[in-house]
Enzyme design. Structure first.
Site, PDB file in Angstrom:
ATOM      1  NE  ARG A  42      -1.253  -1.472   3.961  1.00 37.45           N
ATOM      2  CZ  ARG A  42      -1.847  -1.980   5.038  1.00 37.45           C
ATOM      3  NH1 ARG A  42      -2.272  -1.181   6.002  1.00 37.45           N
ATOM      4  NH2 ARG A  42      -2.027  -3.264   5.161  1.00 37.45           N
ATOM      5  CG  ASP A  67      -4.748   4.098  -2.533  1.00 40.53           C
ATOM      6  OD1 ASP A  67      -5.273   3.459  -1.593  1.00 40.53           O
ATOM      7  OD2 ASP A  67      -4.806   5.330  -2.640  1.00 40.53           O
ATOM      8  CG  LEU A  68      -6.426  -2.734  -1.810  1.00 45.98           C
ATOM      9  CD1 LEU A  68      -6.229  -3.676  -0.638  1.00 45.98           C
ATOM     10  CD2 LEU A  68      -7.320  -3.367  -2.853  1.00 45.98           C
ATOM     11  CE  LYS A  69      -8.216   2.817   3.639  1.00 49.31           C
ATOM     12  NZ  LYS A  69      -7.934   3.599   4.858  1.00 49.31           N
ATOM     13  CE1 TYR A  91      -5.248  -5.328   4.661  1.00 46.57           C
ATOM     14  CE2 TYR A  91      -6.839  -6.395   3.224  1.00 46.57           C
ATOM     15  CZ  TYR A  91      -5.714  -5.608   3.393  1.00 46.57           C
ATOM     16  OH  TYR A  91      -5.065  -5.106   2.295  1.00 46.57           O
ATOM     17  N   GLY A 132      -5.072  -6.925  18.703  1.00 51.73           N
ATOM     18  CA  GLY A 132      -4.251  -7.791  19.543  1.00 51.73           C
ATOM     19  C   GLY A 132      -2.911  -8.051  18.896  1.00 51.73           C
ATOM     20  CG  HIS A 133       0.362  -6.907  18.426  1.00 50.60           C
ATOM     21  ND1 HIS A 133       0.636  -7.095  17.088  1.00 50.60           N
ATOM     22  CD2 HIS A 133       0.118  -5.577  18.577  1.00 50.60           C
ATOM     23  CE1 HIS A 133       0.563  -5.942  16.450  1.00 50.60           C
ATOM     24  NE2 HIS A 133       0.240  -4.986  17.334  1.00 50.60           N
ATOM     25  CE1 TYR A 137      -4.560 -11.626  18.815  1.00 50.89           C
ATOM     26  CE2 TYR A 137      -2.512 -11.926  17.622  1.00 50.89           C
ATOM     27  CZ  TYR A 137      -3.675 -11.221  17.835  1.00 50.89           C
ATOM     28  OH  TYR A 137      -3.960 -10.113  17.079  1.00 50.89           O
ATOM     29  CG  ASP A 163       2.983 -12.741  15.384  1.00 53.74           C
ATOM     30  OD1 ASP A 163       1.783 -12.778  15.699  1.00 53.74           O
ATOM     31  OD2 ASP A 163       3.661 -11.703  15.407  1.00 53.74           O
TER      32      ASP A 163
END
Length: 378
Positions: A42, A67-69, A91, A132-133, A137, A163
């Site tokens: 992005r 740019d997805l927006k 996401y 969260g990270h 978790y 992760d």
């Protein structure tokens, strides 16, 4: 045996919607195994991360800037998804749908697509929409609570357990299994929901079995494999370094205490009431010599003892050097691709993909003419 290509996934096309943490690492693993991974970056970057030139999780990939927006952004991603075998996104639930690149839109364009979703909490459940990270978790799954000394807070294992082990590796297993299904007669694409909480919990399957059988206490530092056992842990040497000890089997343990020099005085290891004495005896003995000297003592033995090395030391260990476990590419020392394949070996073929640097090449190779290289704002 003939060796071909750059890995067993040569010919597999992967779209990675740029993110941080487990998604990029999973896509790196696919790229290491030979897949053509196109990372959709992005404008402005992900907002958190290292210098792109040093982000090794983006090695062996190519990058396009979308740019997805912007009005054409979602369509370009759908064009890529139409030509891909796998798509990975990280996401929060619902974000990809709002951007116009969710599973329904992508599978409508490509019914054979495997759509991999990487999150911490998963696509549903009370916490699914919250941030969260890694540390949070693994905290909820019980795995964090197992790690560390009994008289200290739980020890944070970097972001390796959540992760990468509970997240990235499960995502890779999932998308490759789904790809196998999609390529069978009558098979179709599908969505893979890879949640770190699910993967981290799954990693503790054996421990849960031991807990149910009464062979594991539900507290830190009191068990065979969590540092509670005096012959499975880490001991400090005279120079402030450490040796890792793990001779669980009796024959290995006998060699361990012999080489350590306490065979005639060590308490019976089978007497749990004397484990404290045994730990003291082992610790006192290790404290008499340096890490280098103890490494020499145990070198080549079956005592299951190894020096605890730092990140910078590890690549120079003779065993890892002989196996080329670490390689250098573009001036960066890094772990080599794993695992290894006899006929289709993987390799580090390229350095970290810089955002947008490969847009023109991908547009040509994937036949997506709408992709255009980023313009220089200057």
């Amino acid at each position: 045996m003939t060796r071909t290509g750059h890995g067993p996934l040569t010919g597999v096309r992967v779209v990675e919607l740029a993110g941080i943490g487990p998604g990029p690492f999973a896509a790196m693993l696919l790229a290491d195994l030979g897949a053509d991974v196109v990372r959709v970056d992005r404008p402005g970057g992900p907002g958190l991360g290292v210098d792109p030139a040093h982000d090794l999780t983006n090695r062996n990939k190519r990058s396009v800037l979308v740019d997805l927006k912007s009005p054409p952004g979602p369509g370009l991603v759908l064009d890529l998804a139409e030509r891909a075998d796998i798509l990975i996104e990280g996401y929060r639930p619902g974000v990809a749908e709002r951007l116009g690149v969710g599973p329904d839109a992508c599978l409508a364009r490509n019914p054979k697509l495997v759509y991999g979703r990487m999150t911490g909490w998963g696509q549903d459940g009370p916490l699914a929409e919250t941030a969260g990270h890694d540390v949070a978790y693994i905290a909820l799954t019980g795995t964090l609570g197992m790690i560390g000394a009994p008289d200290a807070p739980p020890a944070v294992p970097a972001n390796l357990l959540g992760d990468y082990a509970g997240g990235s590796l499960y995502l890779v297993v999932g998308v490759l299994a789904a790809l196998q299904h999609a390529r069978t007669p009558g098979g179709a694409g599908q969505v893979v929901d890879a949640a770190i909480v699910d993967g981290a919990a799954h990693l503790s399957t054996m421990i849960h079995g031991m807990l149910a059988a009464g062979g594991w206490q539900d507290r830190r530092g009191a068990n065979l494999l969590d540092g509670g056992c005096p012959f499975y842990g880490v001991y400090e040497t005279s120079d402030g370094q450490y040796m890792a000890v793990g001779p669980l089997e009796q024959r290995f343990y006998a060699e361990f205490i012999t080489l350590l020099g306490i065979a005639d005085t060590a308490p019976d290891r089978g007497d749990l009431a004397r484990w404290g004495e045994l730990r003291t005896a082992v610790a006192d003995r290790f404290a008499t010599r340096t890490r280098a000297r103890w490494t020499e003592v145990f070198d080549g033995s079956d005592a299951c003892v190894a020096p605890v090395l730092s990140l910078r030391e590890a690549p120079h260990h003779p065993h890892l050097a002989a196996r080329a476990t670490f390689v250098e590419h573009g001036g960066l020392t890094q772990p080599a691709p794993a695992p290894r394949f006899s006929a289709t070996p993987g390799s580090v073929r390229g350095g970290p993909a810089l955002p947008g640097a490969d847009t023109a090449d991908v547009a040509a190779d994937w036949d997506v003419p709408g992709l255009t290289p980023p313009t220089d704002p200057a």
